[in-house]
Design a protein around this motif. Sequence first.
Motif, PDB file in Angstrom:
ATOM      1  N   LEU B   7      62.668  57.214  15.007  1.00  0.00           N
ATOM      2  CA  LEU B   7      62.946  56.237  16.033  1.00  0.00           C
ATOM      3  C   LEU B   7      63.673  56.893  17.200  1.00  0.00           C
ATOM      4  O   LEU B   7      63.455  56.558  18.353  1.00  0.00           O
ATOM      5  CB  LEU B   7      63.753  55.081  15.453  1.00  0.00           C
ATOM      6  N   PHE B   9      63.202  60.004  17.992  1.00  0.00           N
ATOM      7  CA  PHE B   9      62.102  60.695  18.675  1.00  0.00           C
ATOM      8  C   PHE B   9      61.405  59.740  19.638  1.00  0.00           C
ATOM      9  O   PHE B   9      61.159  60.036  20.790  1.00  0.00           O
ATOM     10  CB  PHE B   9      61.043  61.160  17.658  1.00  0.00           C
ATOM     11  N   ALA B  10      61.115  58.568  19.103  1.00  0.00           N
ATOM     12  CA  ALA B  10      60.356  57.610  19.906  1.00  0.00           C
ATOM     13  C   ALA B  10      61.139  57.191  21.137  1.00  0.00           C
ATOM     14  O   ALA B  10      60.590  57.067  22.227  1.00  0.00           O
ATOM     15  CB  ALA B  10      60.005  56.383  19.074  1.00  0.00           C
ATOM     16  N   ALA B  11      62.446  56.987  20.939  1.00  0.00           N
ATOM     17  CA  ALA B  11      63.263  56.583  22.082  1.00  0.00           C
ATOM     18  C   ALA B  11      63.248  57.661  23.151  1.00  0.00           C
ATOM     19  O   ALA B  11      63.182  57.389  24.347  1.00  0.00           O
ATOM     20  CB  ALA B  11      64.693  56.318  21.622  1.00  0.00           C
ATOM     21  N   ALA B  12      63.269  58.904  22.712  1.00  0.00           N
ATOM     22  CA  ALA B  12      63.275  60.004  23.671  1.00  0.00           C
ATOM     23  C   ALA B  12      61.930  60.116  24.384  1.00  0.00           C
ATOM     24  O   ALA B  12      61.850  60.525  25.536  1.00  0.00           O
ATOM     25  CB  ALA B  12      63.589  61.300  22.956  1.00  0.00           C
ATOM     26  N   LEU B  13      60.882  59.725  23.680  1.00  0.00           N
ATOM     27  CA  LEU B  13      59.548  59.904  24.233  1.00  0.00           C
ATOM     28  C   LEU B  13      59.105  58.767  25.135  1.00  0.00           C
ATOM     29  O   LEU B  13      58.230  58.920  25.969  1.00  0.00           O
ATOM     30  CB  LEU B  13      58.537  60.033  23.087  1.00  0.00           C
ATOM     31  N   ALA B  14      59.722  57.630  24.911  1.00  0.00           N
ATOM     32  CA  ALA B  14      59.205  56.457  25.592  1.00  0.00           C
ATOM     33  C   ALA B  14      59.293  56.617  27.097  1.00  0.00           C
ATOM     34  O   ALA B  14      60.256  57.132  27.631  1.00  0.00           O
ATOM     35  CB  ALA B  14      60.009  55.236  25.160  1.00  0.00           C
ATOM     36  N   THR B  15      58.277  56.175  27.763  1.00  0.00           N
ATOM     37  CA  THR B  15      58.270  56.306  29.215  1.00  0.00           C
ATOM     38  C   THR B  15      58.742  55.010  29.835  1.00  0.00           C
ATOM     39  O   THR B  15      58.360  53.929  29.422  1.00  0.00           O
ATOM     40  CB  THR B  15      56.848  56.600  29.707  1.00  0.00           C
TER      41      THR B  15
END
Lengths: 641, 130
Positions: B7, B9-15
């Motif tokens: 999660l 990771f996802a937060a860092a990736l989210a645009t």
Amino acid sequence: MHRARTVAATLIAAAAAALAIAPLAAQPPRPVNPPDIAGEWTLSNNEEDTTAQPPLGDYLGIPFNAAGRQRSDTTAESIWGTPEYQCRPHSAPHQWRGLGGARILKEQDPLTRDVKAYHIQFMRSLDWPVFMDRRPHPPAWAPHTWTGFSTGEWIGNTLKITTTHLKDGYLKRGGPQTSDLYSMTDYLTRHGDILTIVTSVDDPVYMDEPYVESTTYTIDLNSNVAMETCNGTAFAENGGTDRHHVPHFLPGQNTALTEWLKKDDWIPVEPTRGGANTMYPEYRAGSTAGAKFPASKTAVDAAKSIGEQSPRDGQVHVLPVQGNIYMVVADGVNVTVSMGADGVMLVNTGTASMSDKVLAAVNQLANATVTPPGPNSCFGANCPGAWGWASPYMNAIISSPAPPRPIRYIANTSAAPEHVGGNEKIAAAGFFPRGASFGSAVDGIGRHASIFAHENVQNRLSSASVPAAAQPTDTFFDEFQKLPEYFNGEAVILYSAPAANTDGDSLVYFRHSEVISAGNLLSSISYPVIDVEKGGSVQGVIDGLNKILDLAVAEYRGQGGTWIIPGRGRLSDTADVASYRNMLTIVRDRVKDSIKKGMTLAQVKASRPTMDFDPRFGSTTGPWTTEMFVEAVYKSLQEKK
Amino acid sequence: MRRILFLVFAAALATASGAYAHHSYAATYDVTHEVTIEGKLVQFVYRNPHSFVHVSTAGEKGVAERWAVEWSGTTQLNNAGVTKESLKVGDLVIIRARPSRVPGEFRALMLNLKRPSDGFTWGSAGQQVD
């Protein structure tokens, strides 16, 4: 003695206390003063960005199975552009993550001021009622909606919301898909000005475990949830001139799934594909050998959920649909009933073994709905409707209500045994009055209900030596057949669906009630049965479903409006028919592509073109297996090559 | 807690996205490619959540193609000076757009629109649908 008296007194006091608290114990558990969650809330944060719009192919943290992964890989976002989906609201799991805040309203009992229901609204949602009055969830054959059906209960200071009857959709925008069998449990806890929502999405079709996410909101006295209007039209957003175009990617065709990893190349591909194991600390991409993962799984049994939509219980269940129309579920087979002042019309008659129960249910329904004793609004011999010495009031007092009118019409949507099995007995219980002056000429005909069907239904039944009394009395051969006059105040039209499940299928449109009886074109429990030997084809079924979509109109934001009764399974609307049509079109395109590449039937079967739909509609046993379906699709396309 | 790793990771990736869209633009359109659509405007649907123009083009095989080009909602267009009357059916227009990710689909996302007859233009960087 003193001790004995003391014990007795203690027991009596305990019993009295137990009696005193008994009524309280029967109440739903709730804190003495449940926290007030009503108000305007603004989205604060969650595990992801506030819009929850992951890039294509990002399934991190999603416990997908292989079917869920493929379903998401092959879904095109421009599916939103199809006429049926242009105005759909966000799927339920995404609503808490959508922009625009949340509004929570209380609906109270005016007498007790207890909260009967909460109403939760988002910018791109319909109203989401959460019933607090302990009403049961609807039966499995009731319709699914975008917001589903929700009940709430307080567990300490936390409001637990249980939602069922949801339509298929997505976990997040732009990719991860859900089936229509998922349920959702929300836990709302207020801490001062903060509202925490923990959501568990349990999808037995596409996930191995529930997917859990949390979101935080802050009370905001100055905010006001906007409502996004949607005046979508039926024109194609996706361009071209085919209004039935279904956007999707063939397996392997969606090359954008790893596009985002070019920039974020520190993330291995494997965990981005999701999967239950990837959620656990023991997981490391590329080195999972020897790791032990918990054997948790979804709490929902998909096969059971599907079966409950079409219960094979030997019983009859009645679901009021709309206007004159009722859906009668007879041992898992749907019979459509029009009930009104002109009498009764049935679309299909179920299996022969259920005839007596279907007749009993129809009679009970007729007595309850057509001739109920009505309130008197006029007194005296001059009241409207008075024909002689007495007013309707007197007639009601001194006589019993007139019996309901008989079964006059039966329509058969095909020659399938489960739809014509009751013809003989049920038609014989009916009566078609053809006029007193001509009684002798049509005496033999008028003593039975008339049976309408496409002429190929009669051909099939005749060649199968079905008794004449069970065969259609009125057939048609072209595009449609209208009933000769209004029935129960509305036009009823049979539309032919050529070369669909067989060569004799029809759908029946009740034009004022706004209900379509789809026969075997639509099922919420299986792939359509396509009998190629009897003239069926996958394209014919798709065309039939598209015909339904052309006739039907959603009530609001892509749901409700025209109701569609499937041959088996739950009551459906345009979005459900579109979903089923989409599935069939996708399977058709995959098989067609395989044929184009020169693949044999065995190779096509081995490629599993239905893989992502099998947990929802497939079967490895029974009279209609996935293999049989794929073979029918292949053969019907091959012959048209 | 178990899924914190990914999660995060996802937060860092989210645009980040300011787009008020019910569907995802990035998932719908291929932002790495452009198409040019030149033809006669046959429909201008000025509406929410997104406006659309339909353009009839000659088509590669001589058969007319009907393109649906997605534009902004009415508020954003109105703020940019585009009203219901800005375009007329029959106008010849040249559009640069992002194509749909679905092969063969006649759908695109507006980047720039020009009407050569009077020089009307929409599509500076700040006006692009994003």
